[in-house]
Design an enzyme around this catalytic site. Sequence first.
Site, PDB file in Angstrom:
ATOM      1  N   ALA A  75       0.800  -1.224   0.000  1.00  0.00           N
ATOM      2  CA  ALA A  75       0.000   0.000   0.000  1.00  0.00           C
ATOM      3  C   ALA A  75       0.835   1.277   0.000  1.00  0.00           C
ATOM      4  O   ALA A  75       0.441   2.278  -0.596  1.00  0.00           O
ATOM      5  CB  ALA A  75      -0.940  -0.013   1.211  1.00  0.00           C
ATOM      6  N   GLU A 105      11.202  -2.613  -9.179  1.00  0.00           N
ATOM      7  CA  GLU A 105      11.225  -1.731  -8.017  1.00  0.00           C
ATOM      8  C   GLU A 105      11.623  -0.344  -8.522  1.00  0.00           C
ATOM      9  O   GLU A 105      12.754  -0.123  -8.943  1.00  0.00           O
ATOM     10  CB  GLU A 105      12.237  -2.229  -6.974  1.00  0.00           C
ATOM     11  CG  GLU A 105      11.931  -3.610  -6.410  1.00  0.00           C
ATOM     12  CD  GLU A 105      10.944  -3.571  -5.258  1.00  0.00           C
ATOM     13  OE1 GLU A 105      10.461  -2.469  -4.912  1.00  0.00           O
ATOM     14  OE2 GLU A 105      10.655  -4.655  -4.695  1.00  0.00           O
TER      15      GLU A 105
END
Length: 461
Positions: free
Chosen positions: A232, A425
Amino acid sequence: MMRRAPEDPTRTRRDAPPWRWLGTPSPPRYGRWTALFGLVMLAGLLVLIGGRVPTPALSTEDGMATHAPVLAAVRVTPRSEAERETVLTRAIDVWSEHVAEPTLDVVLDPEGLAWLHTQGLAWQVLVPDVEAVAAAERERLEAVAVAEAQRPPTPDQWFSEYRDLPAIHAYLEDLAALRPDLATVQTLGTSLQGRPLLALRIHGQGGGQAGGQGESQHQPRRRMLIDSGLHAREWISMMVTTCVADRLVRGYADDPRLRRFVDEVELVVLPVSNPDGYEHSWHRDRYWRKNRRDEHGVDLNRNFGLAWGGEGSSDKPASQVYRGSAPFSEPESQAIASAMEAERFDAHVDFHSYGQLLLHPWSHTKKPAADHAYLHALAKDMGDAIRAQHGERYRLIAGASLYPAAGTLMDWAYGTRGTPSFVIELRPRGGTGFVLPPEQIRPTCDEGLAAVLALAEGLAP
């Protein structure tokens, strides 16, 4: 002009109780002094006078002054496995996805920082006061909301700032309304708290059916899924996937390369895979990672069925890598798996942050994947495309060579569906951690889009 996002009746109230992760009252609004305060705290952390870090004075209801601990994000280099375990035990939060790497990114209180100092461990400050950074971001977003209530953002302005869940979902609807011949909104499932996992399916003119069911003589040659937001607090990932969808839909008419991609690839974009966690991160705890199972949450990227329960996950609910009670115990991971089982995807990218890494299978074992050379070549093409945008390097590596992680979406997609699957990433390498300045949204989007296009172009026929 973009329409305003509809109100979401399930969203967390802004006057909700204190941040659960910190166990302290919501941080004060530092306002214009936030930057100066951060610099002062950085100096204090580096000096560590007397082995302690100064803390800001806060006022209680009776007017008495009290002190709340300043929580700092630092990068630590343990010298042994015992030191590594001690650092992890002392950490208030763990920001490292890769806890077996030589360095650890952790959040520590003053006592933890003093311990580092006394042990002579090598460490550097990433964020001198994580509460102050989150408070400054929240204050900025509130000011933006007030301004945009009077004048909604244009499409050119929308990616100048981070957006909450209702705004992202509304934007997907807007893209579908703008080009109904190219884009269709669909719900892949619902979250634990009943929020939709909303996706945008982008398909070229004359291509296959929008819902992905059935075949036609004009069926696109490939299908691809990109998702983000399993964790999140990784806000930049959700902005990047939404931006990729935006660039493809709006650029279709004028950019031959984008038009070729859309005509040849049926792309499903799922920007927010963890809507409950994202709402909690937006309104209550900026650094919340997991979903909202029983308040402690489950790490959705440890909940997939392949190698579930292995190294790099935890059976402890308080852990940031808590894997859940069983494989696919969470409706969010179930929804994604069902979507991938319903049709054949030729490629998949799972966007995360941070660290500037490009990972390919496997994550749960150091044994090379059967298609290691092919996966590595695709990943290299993606990394080269990323670097060509703004000169940023994304480290290319097989997942488990960096850190073990069992029960991941990437490994499940590759291991059970045969889908070439990757984790990207995104920015930054370290620095500000999860709170990336909004000025970096667009350049990071450039990198994400370049990687997606390069992947599609490199797939075997």
